[in-house]
Every structure is written in C-alpha cells, then in structure tokens.
Design an enzyme around this catalytic site. Structure first.
Site, PDB file in Angstrom:
ATOM      1  CE  LYS A 188      -1.453   2.762   3.140  1.00  0.00           C
ATOM      2  NZ  LYS A 188      -1.280   4.043   2.054  1.00  0.00           N
ATOM      3  CB  CYS A 298      12.294   9.674   9.314  1.00  0.00           C
ATOM      4  SG  CYS A 298      12.960   8.274   8.227  1.00  0.00           S
ATOM      5  CD  GLU A 395      10.298  12.719  12.040  1.00  0.00           C
ATOM      6  OE1 GLU A 395      11.173  12.576  11.436  1.00  0.00           O
ATOM      7  OE2 GLU A 395       9.072  12.321  11.899  1.00  0.00           O
TER       8      GLU A 395
END
Length: 494
Positions: A188, A298, A395
């Site tokens: 996905k 990330c 973040e």
C-alpha cells in the site's frame, strides 16, 4: 530541462503508465470504479487519477498473495535473485521516468529524484545477491548426544506500507528483501505519491515476477483498507515506514495475529558540532543532513547543537550556504529546493517557526511563506529557540535549521538524548576517541560521524526507542522476512 520538454515527457508518461490496482498479475479497476486525484505540489494542479482500493480490493490482493506464497517460496533462490536483478536493470534504464514522476508527485528537484532512482534500484541489486546467501547451520549439541540443524524459511505473505517522501526507495527497500526471502507481498503506497509505486509494479511485472507475488493497492482509506489484512491469519508480516503515532496504532492492530513487524518510525535527529570540528566540513554536512529532500526525511537533522566556541563561525558560514539555496518547482533548472508535499505540511512548518519565534528564536534567514501557487517554504535558519519550542520535541519535516549552543560534551550528549526518538544522530569532531564515545553514548540506531548522509543499501537502517523496530537493508534486511527453524537430530554416531 526546458518547460516544453518536461511537459511532453510528463504527458507521455502519464498517458502510457498504468493507474489501476495491480492484483494477481493483472491491472484492474477498484471496486465501484472509485478513483482519487494525484496533485503536483508545485502547482496544486491534478496530474492524473488513480484507482482507489477498498477493503474488498485489499482482501483480493491478500488472496492472491496467499495463493502464490507456496510456489514463490519453492522458487529457486537464484531465479528469485535474477528477477530482482532484471528489475534493477529496468529501473536503471527508466531512471529518467522514475525521477520525473517523483518530482511531479512529491516535489523534490530532479537531481535529487535521479539520485533516488539510483539509490532505490540498488536495493534490488543488493537483495538479488542476498537471495542466494540465505544460510543455516549444522553443529553438535554441547553434550554431543544430538545434532543441531538450523534452517531459514520465508515468513509468508507480507503487508508493506510505504511513505510519500521517498516513493521509490521505500518500496524497493521493502519489496527487495521480501521477494529475495521467498515472501509474497501486498504493497500500500502513500496516497500522496502512488504513481512511482505503480510504475515500479509495472517494472516488476516486466522483470518476470509471477502473478500474485507482488500486489499493489493505492487507497485514500488506509486504515479501513489495511486493517482487515492485519487481522487475517494468512498475513504473517507487517513492514511500515511512517510516523510514530501511526506505527503505534499498527502495532496494536498487528498484535491480534502476533505478526512479525518492522517499524521505521519518526526521528528527531541531533546534529552535534564540537569545538574541535572542521567547521567547513560540518557546514557541508549540515546542508546535506537538513536540506536533502527538502528536510522531508526521518533522517533529516532536526536539532543543531553547536559548541559555543564555534557557534558564531558555524552559523555565519551556514547562513551563507543556505542563502544560495534556490527555491522553485523541482522540474526547473538550477532549483535546489522544491515545494513541500502538501498545504498541510507547509502550514505545519510555518507553525513550527512561529512557535519558535514565540519562544525567543531569532530568524536569520527565511521564515515567511512566499506568494504564488504551490506549497513552497524557503530555507530558514533560526537561533536561540527556547527549550519549550515545539521544534525541539517534534519532527520539523521541512527546510528549517534551529541552532542551539552547548558548553561541553556532557551537555551535548544530554541534549541529544533528550527525546523519545532515536533513529539517527550526527556528530562532527576531529577527535577519534570522542567520535567513538558518541557511538556508545548517543541513544541512536545510526550515527553519521563527520558525514551528513549515511543511508546505504549495504548498511542496516533503523532506530531505537520510539523510532522503530527492526532493520532494513544490509544482511539484516532479509532476516526480517525469514523464520528460524531448529531441527533436533538424534546422534548419528550412536
């Protein structure tokens, strides 16, 4: 690349590529013919539409993966490896197409997209070689009264969920080891960037992947679509890259069937510059660690911790480099910073900057949303944000540098480890002993020592604490898709 040439290539690519679901070796419409739009973040305009899978479509994909599992597991490792090798070659041959798609749907400059095409393809080449190196062992038991045989076998049908920021590499980094190990997959892709994954499925089909081994289900209803798969006992593995919050929810869903899980989650990377660092090298490393992929990674440096003795020099030189960053559509020549992926992402970055200013930060460069279409945000440098500022805890996922000073090594380590995350850290120092200390005391799964980019298919990628579980890439990557089986054998000499 001229605008006219880009437009022609874009039109031809979008006109000829598949945009339906890929299930059991066939391209098919979603149930009810549902489709969703994919937009260009540089303009906000629709690029094309893609089939929108529902739970029934996802279950059909798992059905296909389950039917194909036994045959694929029995396929010779050399044959599995050769298919992955062909896929590597096909991606390499179509690198320009992959690069253009990534730039169109995600926004990064074409030069970076071409770099991702090379990086992403390399996972298939690496794991094509690992497919034939799956090994076990045979040994005598400690009392010599029996023998120990250890073998490896594929985990089984695997559910793979990828993010939008590296549309090709995140797919190949998961599909490569799964196929090499003998696992079938249901992929996905992210709703924002499904086109690259669709072209990847087409390449895998051309490379000779049998029907049902790779299945692709783009969707706008991620939880509803993949949730039932995680409750189905035929699914035996979940690999997810994305936010820690979503990762926690998926771990809860996966617990019902006790699925094997790999989680590559959020980060809050510290970037440490010590007083003995080569400042020019640290600045170059900072540019790579922060502005690669527009900061939407990330692994991007999130908190810049600089020794007070070199903070002024480092900041001045960094501002000079950041000032040269050129903002614009990723397809334009000379652009080094594209748009953020969507309006929500742009607004979140602006909110981080506003919050930092409210907590005492000074804006040395950038910090304002430019006029015009698209989700652009300029390269920004802040200093002096108070400890309560959100960007110290969350973040940023955007092109914002926030610099904080420290007085000594102990303070630097304390600040660096003061986070729930532990994906990657960066440290710049010319003292080898200090560098080795950082490798032991920083709570991190990866360390860039005097380097701003360390991602490599031959190296294990992953974090500690709430940054994830398991590793991708390297020799460790294929182990995530293998079960260990022990066979106890009576002493053959008795």
């Amino acid at each position: 690349m001229t605008d006219q040439l880009t437009a022609r290539r874009q039109d031809e690519l979008l006109r000829t590529m598949h945009t339906d679901l890929y299930i059991d070796g066939a391209w098919r419409e979603a149930t009810g013919g549902r489709r969703f739009a994919v937009e260009n973040p540089a303009t906000g305009e629709e690029l094309t539409t893609v089939a929108d899978a529902d739970p029934a479509d996802a279950m059909a994909a798992l059905d296909a993966a389950d039917r194909a599992q036994a045959g694929w597991a029995r396929t010779a490792p050399r044959e599995r490896g050769e298919i992955l090798r062909r896929a590597f070659e096909l991606i390499t041959a179509r690198a320009d197409d992959f690069a253009l798609l990534m730039t169109l749907e995600m926004g990064k400059p074409l030069a970076e997209s071409k770099g991702e095409a090379t990086y992403g393809a390399e996972f298939f080449r690496w794991f094509s070689e690992e497919a034939v190196r799956i090994a076990g062992r045979y040994s005598a038991a400690t009392d010599n009264k029996s023998r120990v045989l250890v073998t490896k076998r594929p985990v089984g049908p695997s559910i793979l969920i990828t993010p939008w920021n590296f549309p090709l590499a995140m797919g190949t980094r998961k599909i490569g080891p799964a196929l090499a190990a003998g696992c079938t997959v249901v992929l996905k892709p992210a709703q924002l960037t499904p086109l690259t994954a669709l072209l990847l499925a087409q390449v895998l089909e051309e490379a000779g992947v049998p029907a049902g081994v790779v299945n692709l289900v783009p969707t706008t209803r991620a939880g509803d679509t993949t949730g039932p798969l995680l409750q189905d006992p035929r699914a035996r593995k979940l690999s997810f890259t994305g936010s820690t919050g979503v990762g926690r929810a998926l771990l809860a869903d996966a617990s019902g069937q006790v699925l094997r899980t790999s989680m590559e989650l959020g980060g809050n990377a510290p970037f440490l510059v010590f007083e003995d660092a080569d400042v020019d090298a640290a600045v170059a490393g900072a540019m790579a660690a922060k502005f690669r992929n527009g900061g939407e990674a990330c692994t991007a440096a999130n908190r810049f911790l600089v020794h007070e003795a070199v903070a002024e020099e480092f900041t001045a030189k960094l501002v000079e480099k950041v000032r040269a960053v050129r903002l614009g559509p990723g397809t334009d020549d000379g652009v080094t910073l594209g748009p953020l992926v969507e309006e929500k992402a742009r607004d979140k970055v602006q909110a981080f900057v506003a919050d930092a200013v409210a907590h005492g930060a000074a804006v040395l460069l950038g910090g304002e949303v430019p006029e015009g279409p698209g989700w652009f945000y300029p390269a920004t440098v802040l200093t002096g944000a108070g400890p309560q500022a959100r960007l110290h805890r969350e973040e940023i996922f955007g092109p914002v540098v926030s610099i904080t000073t420290f007085a000594d090594e102990a303070e630097a380590v304390r600040l660096a480890n003061d986070t729930e995350f532990g994906l990657i850290s960066f440290a710049f120092t010319t003292d080898l002993a200090r560098g080795l200390r950082m490798a032991e005391v920083l709570e991190t799964g990866m360390l860039g020592l005097n380097s701003g980019v360390i991602s490599n298919p031959a190296a294990p990628f992953g974090g500690v604490k709430q940054s994830g579980i398991g590793r991708e890439g390297a020799h460790e990557g294929i182990e995530e898709y293998l079960e260990t089986v022990y066979v106890g054998i009576a002493d053959p000499l008795a």
